[in-house]
Design an enzyme around this catalytic site. Structure first.
Site, PDB file in Angstrom:
ATOM      1  N   HIS A 156       0.832  -1.204   0.000  1.00 32.99           N
ATOM      2  CA  HIS A 156       0.000   0.000   0.000  1.00 32.99           C
ATOM      3  C   HIS A 156       0.872   1.262   0.000  1.00 32.99           C
ATOM      4  O   HIS A 156       0.749   2.114  -0.888  1.00 32.99           O
ATOM      5  CB  HIS A 156      -0.917  -0.027   1.238  1.00 32.99           C
ATOM      6  CG  HIS A 156      -1.836   1.139   1.343  1.00 32.99           C
ATOM      7  ND1 HIS A 156      -3.155   1.076   0.946  1.00 32.99           N
ATOM      8  CD2 HIS A 156      -1.644   2.403   1.798  1.00 32.99           C
ATOM      9  CE1 HIS A 156      -3.724   2.253   1.142  1.00 32.99           C
ATOM     10  NE2 HIS A 156      -2.829   3.080   1.672  1.00 32.99           N
ATOM     11  N   GLU A 157       1.762   1.359   0.971  1.00 33.66           N
ATOM     12  CA  GLU A 157       2.616   2.548   1.048  1.00 33.66           C
ATOM     13  C   GLU A 157       3.574   2.578  -0.135  1.00 33.66           C
ATOM     14  O   GLU A 157       3.924   3.645  -0.639  1.00 33.66           O
ATOM     15  CB  GLU A 157       3.379   2.582   2.376  1.00 33.66           C
ATOM     16  CG  GLU A 157       2.510   2.514   3.643  1.00 33.66           C
ATOM     17  CD  GLU A 157       1.387   3.549   3.712  1.00 33.66           C
ATOM     18  OE1 GLU A 157       1.489   4.582   3.019  1.00 33.66           O
ATOM     19  OE2 GLU A 157       0.400   3.299   4.431  1.00 33.66           O
ATOM     20  N   HIS A 210       1.753   4.288  -2.937  1.00 38.25           N
ATOM     21  CA  HIS A 210       1.830   5.747  -2.777  1.00 38.25           C
ATOM     22  C   HIS A 210       3.203   6.256  -3.215  1.00 38.25           C
ATOM     23  O   HIS A 210       3.325   7.281  -3.882  1.00 38.25           O
ATOM     24  CB  HIS A 210       1.635   6.127  -1.298  1.00 38.25           C
ATOM     25  CG  HIS A 210       0.203   6.140  -0.836  1.00 38.25           C
ATOM     26  ND1 HIS A 210      -0.765   6.882  -1.442  1.00 38.25           N
ATOM     27  CD2 HIS A 210      -0.407   5.507   0.212  1.00 38.25           C
ATOM     28  CE1 HIS A 210      -1.930   6.718  -0.802  1.00 38.25           C
ATOM     29  NE2 HIS A 210      -1.734   5.881   0.214  1.00 38.25           N
ATOM     30  N   GLU A 239      -4.812   7.665  -3.352  1.00 41.68           N
ATOM     31  CA  GLU A 239      -5.267   6.429  -2.731  1.00 41.68           C
ATOM     32  C   GLU A 239      -5.501   5.351  -3.783  1.00 41.68           C
ATOM     33  O   GLU A 239      -5.297   4.158  -3.518  1.00 41.68           O
ATOM     34  CB  GLU A 239      -6.549   6.704  -1.934  1.00 41.68           C
ATOM     35  CG  GLU A 239      -6.915   5.646  -0.934  1.00 41.68           C
ATOM     36  CD  GLU A 239      -5.919   5.499   0.222  1.00 41.68           C
ATOM     37  OE1 GLU A 239      -5.060   6.397   0.426  1.00 41.68           O
ATOM     38  OE2 GLU A 239      -5.995   4.464   0.897  1.00 41.68           O
TER      39      GLU A 239
END
Lengths: 505, 505
Positions: A269-270, A273, A299
């Protein structure tokens, strides 16, 4: 560009670069506080952070910024600017006018309150004591109502808040999108709930040594093309990504010994980003366009890597063997397909950040509707727990047994971040819609994943999304990439297909 | 204090606190660059560091600071201030006048260059490539020459630089002190060289696993009273200590696999610096007096822990057993006395930071003389390697085989820190002189060390030195603690006694 315009532009750019520098420093001080700053230095460090934030804010609302943006907005000057330059002027002026409209004394009072309220919220959550938090939240809402008046209202009052996180979107549009989404997700969640084909998830709760989790996380980040020469991985209580500059985009994760999937999916997830911020176009670097197009688009990039890629069968066809090698004791006797099903288990849980890909959106819709009630219908803060619980019963079929597991769970409201939550679900919808195009334009998408050849995917995303940063609006991006405006059916289609297969519906 | 004076003082204090905040941020950005910032972010980070330095500098040379310090220097106002307050006014005004003389644009250019040059230096050192560093160093020297003109010259040009690190001292005084010291150390070094009783040092060059080195270093830091809740230990190419605020005083070390003593003594050294900054008096915190009295006094505190305590027989009587336990394979068959003799072996080596306590001072004298040549005699940067090697041949009887082992070994010049090196030897002299008093006032000094009871020593140092921070000048401190001005004979006495015993002279 005329010589005079050029000279003014260079001065304007320099001022913006200076503001950017303050935020780089603020970002590093914040990163440091969350990754290992010594306890006894925190109080003075917070004062330093406050000082730097105030300095940056002063520059943003300075007469200089006002004068520059007014000058560059004149038709005869504007016509000499490129699209990117005009976008910089517009974004900066919008932010200037918005910030400038609040009397500085009121903003200062609000900042002090919001900082204090976060501490009160933490205690209230720990003690399951909404009553102690209520007066603070009431004041925050009052401030926000006052700010909405300063900022001005187009459409409904809540529109003004939504616009800060997702420009272009309105309450009317989001209402429509969320109701279409909900009408398809609620029956899907019910069908899953009724399915006898539940995955076994017990083996996920074994002890997974941290060192191995870290090794595997680093391996996956490398695989997805995260550039370790332009970033680093650290630990923090709550995982986050922070782009200090495009050559320094850091991520953190949190290793839970009894939950290996937490660090894996937070890294993906990070990492998503971070890939976005590591790959802004060269021409944007050092300008305010070197950031994500919106919270929702940002997101979408984390969700795409975490869920659409990271929770896919193809991904684990390639990487499950590696995972087993990292944890032979724990996983030697678990089949890939069982692992794949376990990490996609759907259940109605109380806590948003622990929710699965499907019901997550229902958690968001609850928050969105409550925020709308507060700002458009005058719902009072004292009635929030009741409303919260009723909505959870209605959408998820469960009633939180305590406020700590209910209305007190999120940090956002204590910091005044109303209008933010929708971005999370918008991210899911943008991602699913982009995925649909990606599959068409890269028909070997699944084969690439199954072969661990993720770089063509990263390149496609760079070409279509990353490199534009904030030079396009969210709606420009989604239309440019997919040929149509945001459409919630893509997410519903994706989830229906995935879960019909998984739960043999 | 009259009400008006009090009000002005509060405003002045707030402004100084803001300047301090900038330096905290600058300190953290610098620490980060040296401990693990990703390579690709360095260029923009350097620009940010330059911007923040320029902002801090602007405040230091602001009309406000000028007006405040002028006001508080008026006899009728000054008489209402405490000694500490007057010291703050004087130091701030001196710095104001000095800084004011440099045009801010030039200072910003210099800051960007210096930040960049440190990275270039690291690469040049790794690649033994002085040529790639030379143009940067040339520019730095040019800037410094320009700054000397702005600052003004009393005595020689090099005096102007020396004064920044060691107020009260002049080239004339240091020339005298160094020549007295040299006249006693050279025969001592020769006698040692002629002694047949050379220690065996071969066992120090085994492989000592990094993890164990780190554990032992952390243990020693705890023993000396370093507060890990107000600091942390990291790795960097060149060990350093940095006090971001008194609750956050960080140190770094560098682990050499084939040299266990390097990390041990650099930890004690940086730990000594850090103890000083962790123990400033409460009343100094947040003011400009919360820093070391001078570079020389700061260095005396690191040297005292590294050498006078850390390289003493009593210290290893207590800690050698622990060291053996950390490295049983390497040290089980080595006697404590042999270890003690090995870590105090005197020899002519290329690297300053690896030099013994005695010849270290000769390494410093080389640098001091070269800096004097650059600024007083116009020695050119391109000729530095040649001059460096010639001086090493003259004073230490050796010629570095490479620039990496010669002129490229130190970080200082890449950051523009000319005038700094003398402080290291001054530190040794201050330390020996303080030690002489410490032994008198704490007669059980050696027994405490041999018992691993180091806290009474830390308390004595806190009481006599640490807590005063910069509220006293270096000469006030040395006279207050020892009853006389700096006297190089204490260091010579100490070294003669120690080495006469060690080498059975």
């Amino acid at each position: 560009m005329e010589q005079l315009v050029k000279e003014e532009w260079d001065k304007f750019k320099e001022l913006l670069f200076k503001i950017r520098g303050y935020y780089e420093a603020i970002g590093l001080l914040g990163w440091d506080l969350r990754t290992g700053a010594p306890r006894k230095g925190v109080e003075m460090r917070s004062a330093t952070l406050g000082m730097l934030s105030a300095e940056a804010f002063k520059l943003q609302v300075s007469e200089e910024i006002g004068a520059f943006t007014e000058y560059f907005s004149r038709p005869e000057v504007m016509s000499q600017l490129s699209d990117n330059e005009n976008k910089i002027v517009n974004d900066t002026r919008k932010e200037y006018i918005r910030s400038k409209s609040i009397p500085s004394k009121r903003f200062e009072e609000y900042s002090v309150l919001a900082a204090h309220a976060q501490t009160i919220w933490e205690e209230a959550k720990d003690n399951n004591d909404f009553a102690s938090f209520e007066p603070y939240l009431t004041k925050i809402v009052e401030f926000k109502q006052e700010f909405i008046d300063y900022w001005g209202v187009e459409g409904s009052r809540y529109d003004t808040l939504l616009d800060m996180y997702e420009p272009d979107l309105t309450v009317a549009k989001v209402d429509d999108i969320f109701s279409r989404l909900r009408s398809r997700l609620v029956p899907l969640a019910e069908a899953i709930s009724a399915s006898p084909n539940k995955p076994d998830t017990e083996f996920l709760s074994q002890i997974f040594p941290k060192e191995q989790q870290e090794k595997f996380g680093l391996f996956l980040l490398e695989q997805m093309g995260y550039d370790f020469e332009a970033g680093r991985l650290d630990e923090s209580v709550h995982p986050f990504a922070t782009g200090l500059n495009p050559g320094d985009v850091r991520i953190t994760t949190n290793y839970l010994l009894d939950n290996v999937t937490s660090s894996i999916f937070s890294s993906l997830h990070e990492g998503g980003h971070a890939l976005y911020e590591q790959n802004f176009g060269e021409e944007l670097i050092g300008t305010p366009l070197a950031q994500g197009a919106s919270m929702g688009i940002h997101e979408s990039q984390s969700r795409l890597w975490e869920n659409m890629i990271g929770r896919s069968r193809a991904f684990w066809q390639r990487y499950y063997g590696d995972l087993q090698q990292h944890f032979p004791e724990q996983l030697a006797n678990v089949e890939m397909e069982d692992f794949y099903r376990a990490i996609n288990s759907v259940g109605n849980s109380f806590i948003r950040i622990e929710a699965d890909e499907l019901t997550y959106n229902l958690h968001i819709i609850v928050r969105y509707e409550i925020e709308k009630l507060i700002f458009n219908e005058g719902l009072e803060v004292k009635d929030l727990p009741k409303t919260w619980n009723a909505k959870y019963q209605e959408y998820l079929g469960i009633t939180p047994p305590t406020d700590a597991l209910g209305v007190l769970q999120d940090v956002h409201w204590s910091g005044g971040d109303f209008g933010y939550f929708a971005s999370y679900s918008l991210g899911n919808m943008y991602a699913a819609q982009m995925l649909n195009t990606l599959r068409k334009e890269l028909p070997e998408f699944e084969e690439l994943i199954a072969a661990g050849n993720l770089l063509p995917i990263k390149e496609w995303l760079t070409d279509k999304i990353y490199r534009y940063g904030q030079s396009l609006t969210p709606s420009q991006i989604i239309e440019q990439v997919t040929g149509e405006p945001l459409n919630p059916d893509y997410l519903a289609d994706y989830l229906e297909a995935k879960y019909t297969d998984l739960y043999k519906l």
